[in-house]
Design a protein around this motif. Structure first.
Motif, mmCIF file in Angstrom:
data_model
loop_
_atom_site.group_PDB
_atom_site.id
_atom_site.type_symbol
_atom_site.label_atom_id
_atom_site.label_comp_id
_atom_site.label_asym_id
_atom_site.label_seq_id
_atom_site.Cartn_x
_atom_site.Cartn_y
_atom_site.Cartn_z
ATOM 1 N N SER A 10 0.816 -1.220 0.000
ATOM 2 C CA SER A 10 0.000 0.000 0.000
ATOM 3 C C SER A 10 0.849 1.270 0.000
ATOM 4 O O SER A 10 0.352 2.342 -0.312
ATOM 5 N N LYS A 11 2.135 1.143 0.312
ATOM 6 C CA LYS A 11 3.025 2.310 0.348
ATOM 7 C C LYS A 11 3.840 2.473 -0.940
ATOM 8 O O LYS A 11 4.574 3.447 -1.087
ATOM 9 N N LEU A 12 3.706 1.525 -1.861
ATOM 10 C CA LEU A 12 4.486 1.564 -3.108
ATOM 11 C C LEU A 12 3.954 2.640 -4.051
ATOM 12 O O LEU A 12 2.758 2.952 -4.038
ATOM 13 N N PRO A 13 4.808 3.174 -4.922
ATOM 14 C CA PRO A 13 4.319 4.077 -5.974
ATOM 15 C C PRO A 13 3.546 3.248 -7.010
ATOM 16 O O PRO A 13 3.696 2.023 -7.087
ATOM 17 N N ILE A 14 2.739 3.919 -7.802
ATOM 18 C CA ILE A 14 1.853 3.224 -8.750
ATOM 19 C C ILE A 14 2.614 2.280 -9.675
ATOM 20 O O ILE A 14 2.185 1.150 -9.904
ATOM 21 N N ALA A 15 3.730 2.691 -10.205
ATOM 22 C CA ALA A 15 4.492 1.847 -11.139
ATOM 23 C C ALA A 15 4.921 0.536 -10.475
ATOM 24 O O ALA A 15 4.828 -0.538 -11.077
ATOM 25 N N LYS A 16 5.372 0.612 -9.239
ATOM 26 C CA LYS A 16 5.805 -0.601 -8.540
ATOM 27 C C LYS A 16 4.609 -1.455 -8.123
ATOM 28 O O LYS A 16 4.695 -2.683 -8.114
ATOM 29 N N MET A 17 3.496 -0.797 -7.780
ATOM 30 C CA MET A 17 2.268 -1.555 -7.479
ATOM 31 C C MET A 17 1.850 -2.349 -8.713
ATOM 32 O O MET A 17 1.500 -3.523 -8.610
ATOM 33 N N ALA A 18 1.858 -1.690 -9.861
ATOM 34 C CA ALA A 18 1.458 -2.332 -11.109
ATOM 35 C C ALA A 18 2.347 -3.534 -11.402
ATOM 36 O O ALA A 18 1.860 -4.609 -11.776
ATOM 37 N N GLN A 19 3.644 -3.372 -11.246
ATOM 38 C CA GLN A 19 4.569 -4.476 -11.491
ATOM 39 C C GLN A 19 4.309 -5.613 -10.507
ATOM 40 O O GLN A 19 4.308 -6.787 -10.878
ATOM 41 N N SER A 20 4.061 -5.275 -9.269
ATOM 42 C CA SER A 20 3.795 -6.279 -8.249
ATOM 43 C C SER A 20 2.519 -7.070 -8.564
ATOM 44 O O SER A 20 2.481 -8.294 -8.431
ATOM 45 N N ILE A 21 1.488 -6.360 -9.013
ATOM 46 C CA ILE A 21 0.233 -7.039 -9.366
ATOM 47 C C ILE A 21 0.448 -7.933 -10.583
ATOM 48 O O ILE A 21 -0.055 -9.060 -10.634
ATOM 49 N N ALA A 22 1.192 -7.445 -11.573
ATOM 50 C CA ALA A 22 1.497 -8.262 -12.759
ATOM 51 C C ALA A 22 2.238 -9.528 -12.351
ATOM 52 O O ALA A 22 1.964 -10.619 -12.867
ATOM 53 N N ASP A 23 3.180 -9.401 -11.418
ATOM 54 C CA ASP A 23 3.919 -10.569 -10.927
ATOM 55 C C ASP A 23 2.988 -11.561 -10.228
ATOM 56 O O ASP A 23 3.081 -12.771 -10.443
ATOM 57 N N MET A 24 2.074 -11.042 -9.398
ATOM 58 C CA MET A 24 1.121 -11.920 -8.699
ATOM 59 C C MET A 24 0.193 -12.609 -9.696
ATOM 60 O O MET A 24 -0.135 -13.790 -9.544
ATOM 61 N N THR A 25 -0.221 -11.877 -10.716
ATOM 62 C CA THR A 25 -1.099 -12.451 -11.732
ATOM 63 C C THR A 25 -0.398 -13.580 -12.468
ATOM 64 O O THR A 25 -0.997 -14.613 -12.753
ATOM 65 N N TYR A 26 0.878 -13.396 -12.753
ATOM 66 C CA TYR A 26 1.645 -14.435 -13.449
ATOM 67 C C TYR A 26 1.693 -15.720 -12.630
ATOM 68 O O TYR A 26 1.667 -16.819 -13.188
#
Length: 147
Positions: A10-26
């Motif tokens: 929840s403290k990450l910037p949007i770009a890192k949140m997006a990458q993190s979600i993409a990683d979880m989705t994978y």
């Protein structure tokens, strides 16, 4: 209390949140979704995100009203819907239109139709719900190309 992934996420910037979600989705069946998709979703304004929720709430209100009217008088409900579809104003209905409306209701009742809307639209809804809009539109395009 144990620190959880969300606490840092929840403290990450949007770009890192997006990458993190993409990683979880994978991690779910190696499903690949571009980081840019999540970044675009996370960057949407609050109003835009709430719009769908408000729309569903309004549809729910109208649905509940229509459902109550249909239960109260199926015939009058059907005839009102018929007037909407045929653009006949009940306050200026002609005897011919009234006769047509009564006959149409009697045939609807006689045939015990379960849907008020055209069956093609019901089928469209069911196909999009089951397979998604992209699949439906591609399938329709292929069908049109083969005709």
């Amino acid at each position: 209390m144990t620190k959880q992934f969300y606490d840092d996420f929840s403290k990450l910037p949007i770009a890192k949140m997006a990458q993190s979600i993409a990683d979880m989705t994978y991690l779910f069946n190696e499903t690949k979704v571009p980081t840019s998709h999540y970044k675009a979703q996370l960057s949407k304004g609050f109003e835009e995100m709430v719009e769908a929720s408000v729309s569903v709430s309004l549809v729910n209100t109208i649905f509940n009203t229509l459902q109550a009217l249909q239960k109260e008088s199926p015939k009058l409900f059907y005839q009102a819907m018929l007037c909407l579809d045929t653009k006949v104003k009940p306050n200026s209905i002609t005897p011919r239109q009234y006769q047509a409306m009564e006959f149409t209701w009697s045939q609807f009742e006689l045939n015990k139709k379960k849907n008020i809307l055209d069956k093609d639209f019901i089928q469209m809804f069911n196909q999009v719900e089951e397979n998604g809009l992209t699949y439906y539109t591609q399938n329709q395009q292929e069908t049109n190309d083969n005709e």
